[in-house]
Design a protein around this motif. Structure first.
Motif, mmCIF file in Angstrom:
data_model
loop_
_atom_site.group_PDB
_atom_site.id
_atom_site.type_symbol
_atom_site.label_atom_id
_atom_site.label_comp_id
_atom_site.label_asym_id
_atom_site.label_seq_id
_atom_site.Cartn_x
_atom_site.Cartn_y
_atom_site.Cartn_z
ATOM 1 N N VAL A 371 -13.859 -24.897 46.413
ATOM 2 C CA VAL A 371 -14.476 -23.818 47.186
ATOM 3 C C VAL A 371 -15.945 -23.649 46.817
ATOM 4 C CG1 VAL A 371 -14.485 -21.307 47.480
ATOM 5 C CG2 VAL A 371 -12.349 -22.579 47.685
ATOM 6 N N GLU A 372 -16.248 -23.796 45.532
ATOM 7 C CA GLU A 372 -17.634 -23.638 45.086
ATOM 8 C C GLU A 372 -18.565 -24.621 45.784
ATOM 9 O OE1 GLU A 372 -17.515 -24.124 40.883
ATOM 10 O OE2 GLU A 372 -16.459 -22.233 40.506
ATOM 11 N N TYR A 425 -9.718 -18.687 50.600
ATOM 12 C CA TYR A 425 -9.302 -18.877 49.208
ATOM 13 C C TYR A 425 -8.876 -17.532 48.623
ATOM 14 C CZ TYR A 425 -14.118 -17.254 48.701
ATOM 15 O OH TYR A 425 -15.285 -16.533 48.812
ATOM 16 N N PRO A 426 -8.133 -17.541 47.524
ATOM 17 C CA PRO A 426 -7.641 -16.283 46.936
ATOM 18 C C PRO A 426 -8.781 -15.408 46.418
ATOM 19 C CG PRO A 426 -6.455 -18.185 46.056
ATOM 20 C CD PRO A 426 -7.630 -18.726 46.796
ATOM 21 N N GLU A 427 -8.542 -14.116 46.403
ATOM 22 C CA GLU A 427 -9.526 -13.197 45.845
ATOM 23 C C GLU A 427 -9.585 -13.311 44.325
ATOM 24 O OE1 GLU A 427 -8.662 -9.259 47.119
ATOM 25 O OE2 GLU A 427 -8.885 -9.710 49.256
ATOM 26 N N GLY A 471 0.234 -19.460 48.762
ATOM 27 C CA GLY A 471 1.218 -20.536 48.711
ATOM 28 C C GLY A 471 0.643 -21.901 49.022
ATOM 29 N N MET A 472 -0.661 -21.986 49.303
ATOM 30 C CA MET A 472 -1.349 -23.259 49.534
ATOM 31 C C MET A 472 -2.696 -23.214 48.853
ATOM 32 S SD MET A 472 -0.747 -24.209 53.550
ATOM 33 C CE MET A 472 0.894 -24.598 54.174
ATOM 34 N N SER A 473 -3.146 -24.359 48.400
ATOM 35 C CA SER A 473 -4.472 -24.436 47.795
ATOM 36 C C SER A 473 -5.540 -24.440 48.884
ATOM 37 C CB SER A 473 -4.600 -25.707 46.944
ATOM 38 O OG SER A 473 -4.552 -26.859 47.764
ATOM 39 N N PRO A 474 -6.778 -24.034 48.571
ATOM 40 C CA PRO A 474 -7.846 -23.983 49.585
ATOM 41 C C PRO A 474 -8.172 -25.333 50.218
ATOM 42 C CG PRO A 474 -8.461 -22.732 47.631
ATOM 43 C CD PRO A 474 -7.221 -23.498 47.268
#
Length: 685
Positions: A371-372, A425-427, A471-474
């Motif tokens: 994500v970065e 993506y997750p917080e 439940g899933m990666s980014p």
């Protein structure tokens, strides 16, 4: 999160492609690929063929893929992006903190790329397990090994995990599921198949079992005998297992029992000791989800000779570890699981196999680094706008439903109001402290991650559900709906062309990612999701009359897909694919509504053409382009049996053919293949 309960947009993407064919990054399709359109296939007869036939003819499936199309191209971009991250980490490994995420990713990748070490070690990494299996002599010793395999995250014989309670979705409980089979589903053991393919696959499976046992040190004659034993063992498990269509029912996924009740039902399995071995001694109960399966396993612990159990456990241990061991074992594993079952012509290049393992073991850690580098904030903001517009269109459509009574409609709108969207993506990122990764022990890293992830999963059981989890990666090219949390989730990797492009016109984005968003929202109202209420609990919120109306409409969609012939006279299974087909049909309608609302709000000319195409035409053409996908014959046949998603070519035509807006956009007439009107037209949501 256990992926059994989430509803992905598409299943089983392969994470690699042929290095020879795709040495460089794949160029993503931006905009409509009009030069690929095939005028020999009229739109009103075959939307999928018109949009995709030329491309499919000119783009062969890479040798180590079983499918190829829009999803796989985007997946290819994702794996190249994560590979760059792993390579960078490996290059500077000496200067990285071994306990940092980057340090662990670099070490894991480095260990996996050391093929010489794997070949030298042979089966030594699983030697202790094999020795223990060889010494088994009693039911207590057998079940003790199975308990320990689960405690190590290796999970022999059945599946065991944590998830929200169907009846109290705010709390997480344990679930035990049927498992233990090496073939895709029970029919492969018990039937020959319409085209005789099951029988051929059974023969190939027996040969592979013997090959794997022999490669691990069992003499040839003994390996052949044990292969027959293993197959007979699995056939007995298959007889007690539910078929994929049966497993779709939430009622067949949930069967809460107390530990005392489970112990009485399955005395040989020893649930009290099992829960203690998983550090879950304080559990009051769990979902023994398929009681018939576990009853049969319990009988087998009492009447199957120890030698037969040894053969089965020996093979399953070898088969599970083979991809991470020597080249010989990895290639044997691929020969059956990849070539025979899926039709792949060659195995993945090693670096892609290693990246797949890193993804499986540390996907969220890899996602934090992904994500970065790869997901700009503006993409998330634009995607959020589309989600908001789709939700608004959904509400309007629910309010205007003419077949649903006010009592049920009120509950449907309550569920709409409680939807939670997650984008990109997750917080909050998961903590990886405590996982030790070595740069020179690949299988050791796989085993350590399996134990770490299992402990993490067990630690959540009997506690409040953490609704921030994903439940899933980014970096996953997919999206999903989770009925237990009533949430729709869109990882960063799918928010790219051809699905989504912040610079593209609305028609393309609503025909692409808009249809995906609508699809996931509508899973909350498909034949399974509609059994869960606004809080994510399994509850009947329908009046009897409205449920009967829904079922009657769904039956027409079942028939529509039952009529599609995929290959060699084999039909799509309308009941197996019903949930996805409802989501496609409703989702595309919702996205079209949202698209028209956006046009009206922004004062856009509904007839303004780009490349000679109206906005409505571009909407439907991009929807079909998103479903550009080819399958190898073996993979297509396998999916017809186990995949709740219809093959892509039928998803591309199924929903539009039921929409008057499609016929109007292209001037299609009653009687055209792409026009289902009158009693044949399916209208649900």
């Amino acid at each position: 999160m256990n992926h059994r309960f989430i509803k992905p947009l598409v299943l089983a993407l392969s994470l690699a492609c042929s290095g020879a064919v795709l040495a460089e990054k794949v160029e993503l399709t931006r905009g409509l690929d009009t030069k690929q359109f095939d005028a020999q296939k009229p739109i009103c007869s075959d939307l999928f063929g018109y949009v995709n036939a030329t491309w499919l003819k000119n783009n062969a499936i890479p040798a180590d893929r079983s499918t190829w199309g829009s999803f796989e191209q985007l997946d290819e971009a994702s794996i190249h992006a994560t590979h760059e991250i792993a390579e960078d980490a490996a290059r500077k490994l000496a200067s990285l903190d071994a306990d940092s995420i980057e340090g662990k990713i670099g070490a894991f990748y480095t260990s996996g790329m050391d093929v010489a070490a794997a070949n030298k070690a042979g089966v030594a990494p699983i030697g202790d397990w094999l020795k223990r299996i060889d010494s088994l002599s009693s039911p207590d010793e057998i079940i003790g090994l199975i308990h320990d395999s689960h405690a190590q995250g290796l999970g022999l014989l059945f599946m065991f995990t944590g998830e929200a309670d169907f009846k109290n979705s705010s709390m997480e409980i344990a679930y035990a599921f049927q498992g233990g089979l090496g073939l895709p589903e029970r029919a492969y053991y018990l039937e020959d198949g319409k085209d005789g393919s099951y029988k051929k696959i059974r023969e190939a499976y027996r040969a592979y079992i013997a090959q794997a046992l022999e490669l691990a040190g069992t003499p040839k004659a003994a390996a052949a005998r044990q292969a027959e034993t293993v197959f007979a063992f699995e056939k007995r498990l298959a007889t007690a297992s539910l078929a994929p269509v049966e497993l779709r029912s939430p009622e067949n996924q949930y069967n809460f029992v107390t530990l005392e009740q489970a112990q009485k039902q399955n005395p040989h399995l020893g649930w009290n000791k099992f829960f203690a071995s998983q550090n879950l001694s304080d559990s009051k109960g769990f979902s023994l989800s398929q009681p018939k399966f576990f009853a049969e396993v319990d009988k087998m612990l009492g009447d199957v000779p120890a030698a037969d159990w040894q053969a089965y456990l020996r093979f399953k241990t070898i088969d599970g570890a083979a991809p991470y061991l020597s080249d010989a074992l990895a290639e044997a594993h691929f020969g059956f699981h990849g070539k025979t079952l899926r039709g792949q012509q060659q195995n993945k290049p090693r670096w892609k196999r290693v990246m797949e393992t890193v993804e499986d073991s540390m996907g969220m850690a890899l996602g934090q680094l992904y994500v970065e580098r790869n997901f700009p904030p503006e993409a998330k903001r634009r995607a959020q706008e589309l989600v908001d517009n789709l939700r608004s269109a959904t509400k309007v459509r629910l309010e205007k439903l003419d077949w649903m009574g006010e009592e049920t409609k009120k509950k449907a709108l309550e569920k709409w109001a409680s939807f939670t969207p997650k984008i990109g993506y997750p917080e909050e990122w998961r903590n990886w402290d405590g996982l030790k990764v070595s740069r020179d022990n690949y299988f050791g890293n796989v085993a350590a991650a399996a134990r770490f992830n299992h402990d993490w999963a067990m630690a959540k059981i009997n506690k409040p559900v953490d609704r921030r989890e994903w439940g899933m990666s980014p970096q996953t090219v997919n999206a999903y709906y989770n009925p237990l949390q009533n949430e729709i989730v869109f990882p960063a990797a799918i928010l790219q062309p051809p699905f989504f492009d912040p610079k593209a016109d609305d028609a393309l984005n609503y025909g692409g990612i808009g249809a995906v968003i609508g699809h996931e929202i509508l899973h909350g109202y498909d034949d399974e999701g509609s059994k869960f209420d606004a809080k994510g609990n399994l509850a009947d919120w329908w009046t009897k009359e409205d449920r009967e109306k829904f079922d009657a409409r769904a039956a027409k969609l079942i028939q529509q897909f039952d009529d599609y012939v995929a290959i060699d006279g084999l039909h799509v299974k309308g009941k197996l694919t019903l949930g996805e087909n409802i989501a496609d049909l409703g989702g595309l309608n919702m996205s079209y509504d949202a698209f028209k609302l956006a046009q009206s709000r922004d004062n856009k000319n509904p007839d303004e053409k780009i490349d000679g195409l109206t906005p409505d035409q571009r909407f439907f053409l991009n929807f079909a382009q998103v479903w550009r996908r080819a399958f190898r014959d073996a993979e297509l046949k396998r999916r017809l049996n186990v995949d709740p998603h219809a093959p892509a070519q039928f998803r591309a035509i199924g929903a539009p053919s039921n929409m008057p807006a499609f016929a109007q956009a292209f001037g299609c007439k009653s009687g055209d293949a792409m026009v289902r009107d009158g009693e044949r037209q399916v209208k649900i949501w």
